[in-house]
Design a protein around this motif. Structure first.
Motif, mmCIF file in Angstrom:
data_model
loop_
_atom_site.group_PDB
_atom_site.id
_atom_site.type_symbol
_atom_site.label_atom_id
_atom_site.label_comp_id
_atom_site.label_asym_id
_atom_site.label_seq_id
_atom_site.Cartn_x
_atom_site.Cartn_y
_atom_site.Cartn_z
ATOM 1 N N ILE A 143 30.476 46.463 39.961
ATOM 2 C CA ILE A 143 30.842 45.037 39.922
ATOM 3 C C ILE A 143 31.301 44.674 38.512
ATOM 4 O O ILE A 143 32.296 43.966 38.337
ATOM 5 C CB ILE A 143 29.651 44.139 40.355
ATOM 6 C CG1 ILE A 143 29.366 44.343 41.844
ATOM 7 C CG2 ILE A 143 29.938 42.665 40.074
ATOM 8 C CD1 ILE A 143 28.039 43.769 42.309
ATOM 9 N N GLU A 144 30.597 45.181 37.529
ATOM 10 C CA GLU A 144 30.940 44.906 36.126
ATOM 11 C C GLU A 144 32.364 45.389 35.813
ATOM 12 O O GLU A 144 33.160 44.677 35.200
ATOM 13 C CB GLU A 144 29.922 45.630 35.233
ATOM 14 C CG GLU A 144 29.982 45.243 33.786
ATOM 15 C CD GLU A 144 28.864 45.917 32.967
ATOM 16 O OE1 GLU A 144 28.641 45.456 31.844
ATOM 17 O OE2 GLU A 144 28.244 46.888 33.434
ATOM 18 N N ILE A 145 32.686 46.599 36.286
ATOM 19 C CA ILE A 145 34.024 47.160 36.043
ATOM 20 C C ILE A 145 35.084 46.348 36.792
ATOM 21 O O ILE A 145 36.131 46.027 36.247
ATOM 22 C CB ILE A 145 34.050 48.661 36.420
ATOM 23 C CG1 ILE A 145 33.289 49.447 35.345
ATOM 24 C CG2 ILE A 145 35.480 49.178 36.563
ATOM 25 C CD1 ILE A 145 32.995 50.877 35.659
ATOM 26 N N LEU A 146 34.787 45.987 38.027
ATOM 27 C CA LEU A 146 35.737 45.191 38.811
ATOM 28 C C LEU A 146 35.958 43.820 38.173
ATOM 29 O O LEU A 146 37.079 43.305 38.131
ATOM 30 C CB LEU A 146 35.213 45.046 40.245
ATOM 31 C CG LEU A 146 36.212 44.604 41.314
ATOM 32 C CD1 LEU A 146 37.464 45.455 41.301
ATOM 33 C CD2 LEU A 146 35.575 44.649 42.684
ATOM 34 N N GLN A 147 34.889 43.252 37.638
ATOM 35 C CA GLN A 147 34.977 41.956 36.955
ATOM 36 C C GLN A 147 35.936 42.066 35.760
ATOM 37 O O GLN A 147 36.775 41.191 35.535
ATOM 38 C CB GLN A 147 33.574 41.554 36.472
ATOM 39 C CG GLN A 147 33.471 40.156 35.911
ATOM 40 C CD GLN A 147 33.538 39.089 36.982
ATOM 41 O OE1 GLN A 147 32.840 39.183 37.991
ATOM 42 N NE2 GLN A 147 34.362 38.093 36.785
ATOM 43 N N LEU A 148 35.823 43.168 35.003
ATOM 44 C CA LEU A 148 36.704 43.368 33.839
ATOM 45 C C LEU A 148 38.151 43.592 34.287
ATOM 46 O O LEU A 148 39.088 43.150 33.624
ATOM 47 C CB LEU A 148 36.203 44.543 32.990
ATOM 48 C CG LEU A 148 34.857 44.283 32.287
ATOM 49 C CD1 LEU A 148 34.291 45.564 31.703
ATOM 50 C CD2 LEU A 148 34.987 43.221 31.199
ATOM 51 N N LEU A 149 38.326 44.235 35.446
ATOM 52 C CA LEU A 149 39.684 44.408 35.985
ATOM 53 C C LEU A 149 40.291 43.046 36.344
ATOM 54 O O LEU A 149 41.479 42.822 36.138
ATOM 55 C CB LEU A 149 39.665 45.309 37.225
ATOM 56 C CG LEU A 149 39.419 46.807 37.005
ATOM 57 C CD1 LEU A 149 39.253 47.521 38.343
ATOM 58 C CD2 LEU A 149 40.549 47.441 36.203
ATOM 59 N N THR A 150 39.462 42.146 36.880
ATOM 60 C CA THR A 150 39.973 40.814 37.237
ATOM 61 C C THR A 150 40.424 40.054 35.995
ATOM 62 O O THR A 150 41.279 39.181 36.073
ATOM 63 C CB THR A 150 38.921 39.931 37.971
ATOM 64 O OG1 THR A 150 37.852 39.668 37.091
ATOM 65 C CG2 THR A 150 38.436 40.553 39.235
ATOM 66 N N GLU A 151 39.840 40.393 34.849
ATOM 67 C CA GLU A 151 40.247 39.750 33.590
ATOM 68 C C GLU A 151 41.505 40.397 33.012
ATOM 69 O O GLU A 151 41.945 40.041 31.919
ATOM 70 C CB GLU A 151 39.088 39.837 32.576
ATOM 71 C CG GLU A 151 37.895 38.985 32.977
ATOM 72 C CD GLU A 151 36.623 39.338 32.203
ATOM 73 O OE1 GLU A 151 36.732 40.003 31.143
ATOM 74 O OE2 GLU A 151 35.520 38.961 32.670
ATOM 75 N N GLY A 152 42.057 41.367 33.748
ATOM 76 C CA GLY A 152 43.321 41.993 33.319
ATOM 77 C C GLY A 152 43.142 43.115 32.308
ATOM 78 O O GLY A 152 44.104 43.535 31.661
ATOM 79 N N LYS A 153 41.921 43.609 32.185
ATOM 80 C CA LYS A 153 41.684 44.670 31.189
ATOM 81 C C LYS A 153 42.131 46.025 31.717
ATOM 82 O O LYS A 153 42.015 46.304 32.910
ATOM 83 C CB LYS A 153 40.207 44.705 30.796
ATOM 84 C CG LYS A 153 39.824 43.427 30.071
ATOM 85 C CD LYS A 153 38.527 43.512 29.333
ATOM 86 C CE LYS A 153 38.366 42.276 28.462
ATOM 87 N NZ LYS A 153 37.022 41.908 28.203
ATOM 88 N N THR A 154 42.615 46.862 30.808
ATOM 89 C CA THR A 154 43.061 48.212 31.178
ATOM 90 C C THR A 154 41.846 49.136 31.247
ATOM 91 O O THR A 154 40.770 48.798 30.743
ATOM 92 C CB THR A 154 44.022 48.768 30.106
ATOM 93 O OG1 THR A 154 43.292 48.832 28.868
ATOM 94 C CG2 THR A 154 45.248 47.885 29.924
#
Length: 199
Positions: A143-154
């Motif tokens: 979930i933490e990784i997916l959350q960071l993906l939603t913020e547009g992070k590579t």
């Protein structure tokens, strides 16, 4: 007398609901509005016991308005046509007192309002079934990784932030796609948001 503010963007439905509730001896509708922002203003002005609101409204949704009413003396009951697990999860987090479906009978609605006034939380059984069926398959780290993906992070930026290797983050992403049964990150984000699985 139980005082109610009604927030519903469909005029005809709002009028019908207000008329039905006003037929009850112990319930009175003190105001009607068509979006969440107006609901907050009216709650502030009228200090009702319960704000009964739809979810999908213009300007501000019922869930956003409910989140704004946490900690106030006004109880919130969501009245919706949507039995979506994501909405239900968010409503629970917003501490709503009721989450009811619009196809409930007027007797059921009035009875639910009375029970909410006694401090009970009332959720339509269909909603509990939907929420139970759709439990989150993702781990806290996923979930933490997916959350960071939603913020547009590579992948690289995520790896740096979480002190992981690029390969480890890529592995996590492929596990997430596999668990959510989607083909790419955009679909994964969209599905997780709809289900209410992101923070």
């Amino acid at each position: 007398m139980i005082r109610i503010v009604l927030a519903e963007d469909q005029n005809l439905l709002r009028g019908a609901l207000a008329a039905l509730l006003d037929l009850e001896d112990d319930i009175t509708v003190v105001g009607q509005v068509s979006n969440g922002a107006e609901a907050l203003e009216l709650v502030d002005k009228m200090a009702p016991d319960i704000c009964l609101m739809d979810i999908e409204m213009p300007v501000m949704t019922g869930l956003e308005a409910a989140e704004n009413l946490i900690g106030t003396s006004c109880k919130v009951a969501i009245l919706t046509t949507f039995a979506r697990p994501g909405y239900f999860e968010r409503a629970k987090k917003a501490k709503v007192s009721g989450y009811l479906l619009k196809d409930s009978s007027s007797e059921t609605l009035a009875q639910s309002i009375r029970q909410i006034m006694t401090g009970k939380r009332i959720y339509s059984p269909e909603l509990i079934d939907v929420a139970f069926e759709a439990s989150n398959p993702l781990t806290v780290r996923e979930i933490e990784i997916l959350q960071l993906l939603t913020e547009g992070k590579t992948t690289k930026a995520i790896a740096k932030e979480l002190h992981l290797t690029n390969g480890t983050v890529r592995n996590y992403v492929s596990i997430i796609l596999d668990k959510l049964d989607v083909d790419n990150r955009i679909e994964a984000i969209s599905k997780a948001e709809e289900k209410g699985w992101l923070k």
